[in-house]
Every structure is written in C-alpha cells, then in structure tokens.
Design a protein around this motif. Structure first.
Motif, short mmCIF file in Angstrom:
data_model
loop_
_atom_site.label_atom_id
_atom_site.label_comp_id
_atom_site.label_asym_id
_atom_site.label_seq_id
_atom_site.Cartn_x
_atom_site.Cartn_y
_atom_site.Cartn_z
N ALA A 1 0.84 -1.20 0.00
CA ALA A 1 0.00 0.00 0.00
C ALA A 1 0.87 1.24 0.00
CB ALA A 1 -0.92 0.00 1.23
N ASP B 1 -6.09 -2.34 -7.61
CA ASP B 1 -5.95 -1.34 -6.54
C ASP B 1 -7.33 -1.13 -5.93
OD1 ASP B 1 -5.53 0.90 -4.97
OD2 ASP B 1 -5.33 2.27 -6.68
N PHE C 1 0.47 5.43 0.94
CA PHE C 1 -0.34 6.50 1.53
C PHE C 1 0.34 7.84 1.25
CE2 PHE C 1 -0.70 2.66 4.01
CZ PHE C 1 -2.06 2.53 4.27
N SER D 1 -8.09 1.23 -3.86
CA SER D 1 -8.35 2.64 -3.57
C SER D 1 -9.25 3.21 -4.67
CB SER D 1 -7.04 3.43 -3.54
OG SER D 1 -6.69 3.86 -4.85
N LEU E 1 -5.15 7.23 1.65
CA LEU E 1 -4.72 6.09 0.82
C LEU E 1 -4.57 6.53 -0.64
CD1 LEU E 1 -4.16 3.00 0.85
CD2 LEU E 1 -6.51 2.70 0.09
N ARG E 2 -3.43 6.23 -1.21
CA ARG E 2 -3.21 6.51 -2.64
C ARG E 2 -3.40 5.24 -3.47
NH1 ARG E 2 -1.12 11.07 -4.94
NH2 ARG E 2 -2.28 11.98 -3.22
N ALA E 3 -2.97 4.13 -2.93
CA ALA E 3 -3.19 2.85 -3.62
C ALA E 3 -2.96 1.72 -2.63
CB ALA E 3 -2.25 2.70 -4.81
N ALA E 4 -3.74 0.64 -2.76
CA ALA E 4 -3.50 -0.57 -1.98
C ALA E 4 -3.89 -1.74 -2.87
CB ALA E 4 -4.32 -0.58 -0.69
N SER F 1 -9.58 0.77 2.62
CA SER F 1 -10.03 1.36 1.35
C SER F 1 -10.74 2.70 1.56
CB SER F 1 -10.93 0.38 0.60
OG SER F 1 -12.11 0.16 1.34
N ARG F 2 -11.20 2.96 2.81
CA ARG F 2 -11.85 4.24 3.10
C ARG F 2 -10.88 5.28 3.64
NH1 ARG F 2 -17.41 4.35 3.99
NH2 ARG F 2 -17.03 6.57 4.21
N GLN F 3 -9.66 4.88 3.87
CA GLN F 3 -8.67 5.78 4.46
C GLN F 3 -8.42 6.96 3.51
OE1 GLN F 3 -7.57 5.27 7.42
NE2 GLN F 3 -5.98 6.83 7.56
N ARG F 4 -8.60 8.19 3.99
CA ARG F 4 -8.51 9.33 3.08
C ARG F 4 -7.10 9.52 2.53
NH1 ARG F 4 -9.65 14.14 5.70
NH2 ARG F 4 -9.90 12.99 7.64
#
Ligand code: FE2
Lengths: 113, 745
Positions: free
Chosen positions: B216, B260, B218, B262, B243-246, B238-241
């Motif tokens: 991931a 991804d 961030f 996200s 987060l750029r990609a996971a 996936s809801r983490q603001r």
C-alpha cells in the motif's frame, strides 16, 4: 545425505559391479551405488561435485565432467579422460568414486588378499 | 555448446497460418533457415537411423544472428497514471515473507527514482528516499511474515519500521526502527514496481524471492502501528482518506491484472507469471481452497527464476503452405554453415481448422507433457536422478547450455532458487529438449531419449508402415475437444502423455465412449492435472498435491490451481483415474533397463485374435529395444479394477520382473515396507491391455514408455511393431467393436 560408509567389506560388491555395471544388482551393491550416485555423505568428506558424462559425439564419445552442486555453476572437464564406451565409463567412474569415498585405490584394494 | 537457440510463437499451426520465429545468438554470427518434416529423431546407430524430409520453401537467405539473452524474474508493474507526482509526505507498507537470502540485493516495492524498500545482500531490510538509505541491522527471518513500513513526513523525517509477525507474538510487538532527517524533494517516479525495481538498462531488476501481501501507498506519514491495523482490515483501509493505492492480490487471481482497492484504481499487471492464489499473511489454515476464502489468498509468491514470455523480437515470419500435409515439422536454423550445430524449432502442422484432410488416424502431439518437461534439469539438479537411472548422467550439448543459462526458465520438475516448486512452464521461450537428436537422462540404457525425441519412434513407425495421419496437439484438443477428435477413427498417443487438462481428458473419454479408438503407446499417462490460463496463452500450471512421484509439494493450503481453481494433483484423485480411459494406471518407474512382456491366457481370447494375427511369437514378446533393451520399462502402468480398469479388459501380457530401482508410487505405498521393489513385488509390472467400449470403440494400452523403443528395433521389423500395426489396422476399420457378453462391466 547418506548414512552408509563404504569400506573394505564392500569389495565383493565392487567386484560385482565391475563384472556387470548395468542392470540387476545385489542389495549390497545397490546400497554402495546409492551412496555413490546420490546426494553424497554429510559433513567431512563431502564431495562438492558429481561425475557426469559430457557428450562429445552422441553414442560415440564422452568426456568426463565434474558437475558442481550449485545450479548454473560451470561443468569442469577432467583433462585427458575420454570414453568411447559407456560400460567402460561406468567402471572408471565407479573406481574414481571408490577412491574419493575411501581414499583407497580400487584396483590395489581388489588385488590385496 | 549451442551457438543459437530459438522458439516459435506457437507449437500448433494450421496450413495458411503464420508462424513467427524468435532467435538469439549465443556465439553465432549468422544463420540460414529451412523447413523439415521430422520422421525419426533418434541417432542411435542401433536404431532405424535419423530421418527428416526437407520441404521446398524459400525462407530467405542468410540472416544475422542477434544476441538477445534471458531476463527471468517476476514482479508487478503499476503505471503511476499521474497520481505519484504530488507525493511529499508518504508511507509505503506491505507484508512480506522472504524465502531466499543469497547475497543479492532485492527490492520489495519501488517508486523508481524516488523511494524504495528492499532487502540487502546480508538479509537486512533497507529503505531509500531523497538520497538517504536506512537499514534495519537485524536480518529478516526466512519463511516468516514481516510487516514493513517506510514513511516520510513533510518535514523530512524518515522512518523505516519492521515487525516480525511470528504466530505466537502478541499484538503489540515492538518494531525494529531506523530513522533519519532529510531535505525532501518532489517525486519524479511515474510507476510502482512490487518485488523488483528498474535496472540501469530499464528492465525490471533486483527481483525478490518470497511472498508479498497487500502492498500500500499512503500520501501521508503513518505510524507503523497504524499501518499494521490498516493492513489487517481491507475494508477500513479502502476508506482511508490518505490512501493513494493498496493492491489486493486476491482479486482477479486467475488473470495478470493486479487490482488497486483505492478509489484511484491504480491497477497494474504481473510480469513473468509469479504464483498467485497463495496463502497470505492472514492465512492460518482456516480454509484450504482459495475459491471459498479468496481474502486469505492475498499473497503472490515471486521468484527471481520465474519466466513467462522470453519476449525476443521476431526474426522472421513464415506462412505455412496450404497444401503442406499435417505432420511434425521443424524450422532448422543452421548457424554459420555448421549443420552439426543446427537448432530445430519443432512444431505441429495441424490439419486445417475448417475442413477434414481425409486422414482417419491422428497422432496426439503431447504439448502439455513437453511443456512439463521443458528444459528439465533432473539429472543436473537432483542428485537422486542418477540412482533412478542406474547409470551415470549423460550431459548432451543442450544440457550444458541449460547449466550455463538457467535464465531460460525451469520445468515443473525443478524448484526455484528458494526451494519452492515450479508451478508454471511456458512455451514462449526456447525449449531445448523439444528437438530431434537430443539425448536425455531418463530414456534407459540404449538410446536414452525422452518425450519428443522418443515419440519420433512412433512417427518413424507410422512412416515405415505408410500410414497417413494428422498431427493434433494437446492445446488443440484442449480448445476443440471432441469436435476435433470426431474427425478420426483412431487417436495415437506418444510414449509419455503424462499431463492433461480436464477438457482434454473429457474429450478423450468422450471419444472412446462414442466409438473412438485410442492407442495409448506409453506409460505414466493421464497422471497429473494441468491448467491453461485464458489471460496468458502458452503457459501451463501444475500443482503437485498429495501424491504421485513428484519433485516438490505446492505448500500447505495451496493445492488448488490459480489458473482455474481446480484441485491440483493426480487425475486419480479427481474422479478421472487413467484406468477409466485406458485401462491402466501408473505403478512404478526405473530408468536403467527394460524387460519383455510374457503373454497371459487372455492373449488367446478370440477377442484379441486380431492383435496377434500373422504373428508367430512365443510366450515372451519385446525382449529387445532401444529404450533399456525391452518393451516394458522406464515408467510402467498396471491394470487395476480397484482404480477403475473395466472388468472386461483383457491383460494380454505383463512384464514379470524389474530391477530394484523400480519402486512403488507413493499413492500406492501406503505403508512403506522393504518388499515394494521390482524383483519382489508383483504389482510392479507393465500390463498390455485391451478393451472394447459400449459405444463400439476400443482401447489398446501398452502401459510402458519403452514400447516405442522396441517398435523401432530392427528397422521396425519385429513383433512389437507388428502387434501395434495389427491394432492400428483394426482400430482404423470403422466396424464396431462389440462388448463381450460374458464379461460385461
Ligand atoms: Fe513421467
């Protein structure tokens, strides 16, 4: 890794092998061959290569090679050893392995009473 | 060694279709190509002699031989799509389970030119960004999950943290830390690589051996503990603001796509076919089938030795003439005028797709089994092979090339450098043992040839008896099933058709059920389950679960194929034992010498009279041959009603002894005791078997790989060849076979 160790009590099996290298073998000879041909002996005395026949001319001519245990490492050709007969090659490699594993020359050991 | 090697883009091509040839020099300066039909590839002076036929087709003159090389190693490549350039503060995080520390530096995740996490030559996790490198001084533990995070704050505070996730550890294990303060600079990376980075030549490099799960990225600096909590909960993640990609590797596992989760959908693709559907960080044995709990199979196992598509540029493309008869052909590439050094690119010219040729006999060119053994290194990598051979390992020129160039890719008989099994074999690379003339390890004292070259004993026999035939491949059978087989009266197998997909098995069974005739001229047939992948043409998967003579196991919880979800392993364990199809199933193997068969009372049954017609053989047949000196040997099958051999099957002849190199297959060796060997156990034998089917069809099985080596003895003039010819003539006669009334199954 083999637990078995070859010694003079195996000379009868050496005779058996030299008489007929390919095919049916007594259990005693098979045990000697399993050690010689398998993954080797553990600890001191470990032999870091395997003898192989490097084909120079298919069905006609082979060089003796030492194949290292590590994948990708080069095969080393043994200078001056060429075979034109597979049975002769089997006998010669058996003798070399006997020497490597026991320190004794097989021909000499066989000729001693 | 080999001055050049090559491959074609297909192993099966139809008349009028194009075939592309990819060649790389390994010393050659130039080469010329011609097209040859392969008739008999064994060069043993005791055999019928090498035979091919040139095809008059202008393939152009001399071409320059260009060095192209091998580039093994798998990874994931994710285009940045403009979503990386604004990164200031960031966190890179993942779960990883290393399986090899070998003195190379490897990359776990990289934004090339900006930031990277890896493992150094000593086995210590490091991270780099802004020209600064952090190292955790304790080496990682092999085969153990670790969580790694690397964060950079907007002020330039770098933190690398690693926790070792041992199963017995409590939730608040303290991370190992390394920190530094730097001057941040803008991100210029425009891609993310997982399990590799970019090398100086622009290719992926620094490949990691081991598993990676849920990497991931961030756009903020997170504490290691926050990372651990988030990685453990994909829904929250996936809801983490920030987060750029996971990347959730458990999505679309049967494809090359990496998803991804996200909202940016920075999706990527795998490179060189790493193993998917592998147990992840959260797998603790809760489920053994990834289809039921894909979330637990969120890891990919990467290997520096993975190969899918060698990817060489095309040297030339030819179109196969419309009027060229179906057969086995090779593009012969002669380097620098030295015919002795020629490389043969072997392929099958299958019959036209839209019309029949009139041939009623098909040779099934076993591309799955050729792929399984492709570039195999058994005599080189596995010391015990020599014990099974009962003679010294012969290394032919192509073996010497394999030893020097392991990057050509492994077979499913090898383990990767990290010791894990090779699940995949691809035809989009040179397959050095898919050539005529080459010697092998396992072919027995005598010709010592295996798979393709041994199968040319069958092709040579068909040529010698003047039999017209089409050649169809496993891939054709997989794709077209019974539609293709229904063109024929008779299907003839090779000497060792060991690997089959479900559609192939079903087509062959449907064929004999409906009146087709199967001549199984081999041993160890129809043994392993393999799968193809719709998203990756040319690659095959094999997971050797539970039983069978096998060089490795797929690992706990990983017995289901990633390509299809099928349970891997033996067909015998998947409701399709070979005995159903051909009356016999694998019982033993030994690669030293072979034996004759002794006729049984069944051979005198009127039902079998056509098989021995015109023959004046004694009780013993096949006491000669090029594969170990007998017709029964190398790998042998027995009839066994308990495994599904039809009750009315006739066992016409059996071998009655083998050397003590022949031992019991593990699936039958439930209780190992010392008497399961060739000189002692009756179960170790080849059974020559014949039976009729309800649909008017029939099956003839030799249950021995060595059979064809006896067919080729004495210029195909012998009782083994004659028996086979008798069977073929009757099988090619459309008259129905009737089920015996008294021995109905
Ligand atoms: Fe096999």
């Amino acid at each position: 890794m083999s637990r078995y160790r070859i010694d003079r009590s195996d000379l009868a099996f050496a005779r058996e092998f030299l008489a007929d290298p390919i095919g049916y073998h007594s259990p005693g000879l098979q045990r000697v061959l399993n050690l010689m041909r398998g993954s080797g002996v553990a600890g001191a005395g470990e032999i870091p290569f395997k003898y192989v026949l490097v084909v120079e001319d298919r069905h006609g001519r082979w060089r003796l090679g030492r194949l290292p245990l590590r994948r990708g490492a080069p095969v080393e050709l043994v200078e001056g050893v060429v075979y034109t007969d597979l049975i002769a090659a089997e006998r010669d490699i058996f003798s070399r392995r006997w020497k490597d594993l026991t320190g004794d020359d097989l021909d000499q050991a066989l000729s001693q009473p | 060694m080999l001055p050049l090697v090559a491959y074609t883009d297909k192993l099966s091509v139809a008349p009028g279709e194009a075939l592309s040839v990819m060649v790389s020099s390994f010393g050659a300066r130039q080469y010329r190509a011609d097209l040859r039909r392969i008739i008999q590839g064994d060069t043993n002076p005791q055999g019928p002699g090498y035979k091919d036929q040139p095809v008059a087709l202008d393939l152009g003159g001399s071409r320059a031989a260009v060095a192209k090389g091998f580039y093994p190693g798998s990874c994931v490549i994710i285009p940045g799509q403009g979503m990386l350039g604004d990164l200031r503060a960031f966190t890179l995080a993942l779960a990883m389970r290393p399986s090899l520390i070998d003195g190379r530096e490897s990359s776990l995740i990289a934004l090339p030119g900006f930031a990277r996490i890896g493992i150094d030559a000593a086995g210590c996790v490091f991270a780099e960004a802004f020209g600064t490198r952090l190292v955790i001084s304790a080496a990682v533990a092999l085969e153990t999950w670790h969580i790694v995070s690397f964060s950079a704050s907007a002020e330039g505070g770098l933190t690398l943290a690693v926790t070792c996730e041992r199963d017995a550890a409590s939730a608040d294990i303290a991370p190992s830390l390394a920190t530094a303060t730097v001057q941040p600079s803008p991100c210029r990376a425009d891609e993310v690589l997982i399990a590799a980075t970019r090398g100086g030549d622009g290719r992926p490099a620094g490949f990691f051996d081991g598993k990676i799960d849920r990497p991931a990225l961030f756009a903020t600096d997170l504490s290691h503990e926050a990372v651990r909590r988030l990685l453990a909960d994909f829904e929250r993640l996936s809801r983490q603001r920030s987060l750029r990609a996971a990347w959730d590797f458990s999505q679309r596992m049967t494809t090359q796509v990496i998803c991804d989760i996200s909202p940016f959908h920075l999706d990527g693709r795998i490179h060189n076919a790493p193993a998917r559907a592998m147990t992840g960080w959260q797998w603790k044995g809760q489920e053994l089938d990834w289809k039921k709990r894909p979330d637990l199979y969120s890891a990919i196992h990467f290997h520096s030795t993975d190969v899918y598509d060698t990817g060489w540029e095309v040297d030339f493309t030819l179109t196969l003439p419309e009027d060229l008869p179906s057969g086995v052909y090779a593009l012969r590439l002669v380097p620098d005028g030295v015919e002795e050094d020629a490389y043969y690119c072997v392929f099958a010219l299958r019959p036209p797709r839209d019309r029949v040729t009139g041939n009623t006999v098909a040779f099934l060119f076993p591309t799955c089994s050729y792929l399984a053994y492709a570039n195999h290194r058994l005599g080189m990598d596995v010391p015990g092979t020599e014990i099974g051979m009962g003679r010294v390992v012969e290394m032919d020129r192509h073996h010497m090339f394999l030893q020097t160039h392991p990057g050509i890719g492994l077979s499913v008989y090898e383990v990767h450098d990290d010791g894990s099994g090779v699940f995949h074999s691809s035809r989009l690379r040179p397959i050095l043992d898919l050539q005529p003339k080459v010697k092998s390890f396992l072919g027995g004292f005598g010709s010592n040839i295996w798979q393709f070259n041994a199968d040319t004993h069958v092709l040579g026999w068909l040529d010698a008896i003047g039999q017209g035939y089409d050649v169809i491949t496993d891939e054709d059978l997989h794709a077209e099933g019974l539609r293709l087989l229904s063109r024929y009266n008779v299907v003839i197998t090779g000497t060792h058709p060991e690997y089959h997909t479900r559609p192939m098995i079903e087509a062959l069974q449907g064929f004999t059920d409906r009146g087709g005739r199967l001549m199984y001229l081999g041993g160890n047939g129809f043994y392993w389950v393999v799968s193809f992948n719709e998203d990756m043409p040319g690659i095959m998967e094999c997971r050797r679960s539970e039983a069978g003579i096998r060089p490795w196991e797929p690992g706990h919880g990983q017995f289901h194929h990633a390509f299809t979800g099928e349970y891997g392993g033996l067909w015998r364990r998947n409701g399709r034992p070979p005995n159903h199809l051909c009356g016999v199933g694998m019982t033993s193997q030994g690669f030293d010498i072979s034996e004759p068969y002794m006729l049984t009372p069944d051979a005198a049954e009127p039902r079998a009279a056509f098989i021995f017609e015109g023959l004046d053989c004694g009780a013993k047949i096949g006491d000669f041959g090029l594969a170990g000196g007998g017709a029964a040997g190398l790998e042998v099958d027995r009839a066994d009603p308990a495994q599904g051999t039809p009750a009315h099957a006739l066992v016409l002849a059996s071998s009655v002894r083998h050397t003590d190199i022949y031992l019991m297959t593990p699936e039958d060796l439930l209780d190992p005791t010392p008497e399961w060997s060739g000189t002692q156990a009756e179960i170790i034998r080849a059974d020559l078997t014949f039976f009729e089917t309800e649909g008017g069809g029939a099956v003839f099985s030799t249950g021995s790989i060595a059979w064809a080596g006896s067919m080729a003895w004495n210029g195909y003039q012998n009782e083994i060849a004659a028996i086979t010819t008798n069977v073929l003539r009757r099988f090619d006669d459309p008259r129905r076979f009737e089920m015996p009334r008294d021995r109905q199954s």
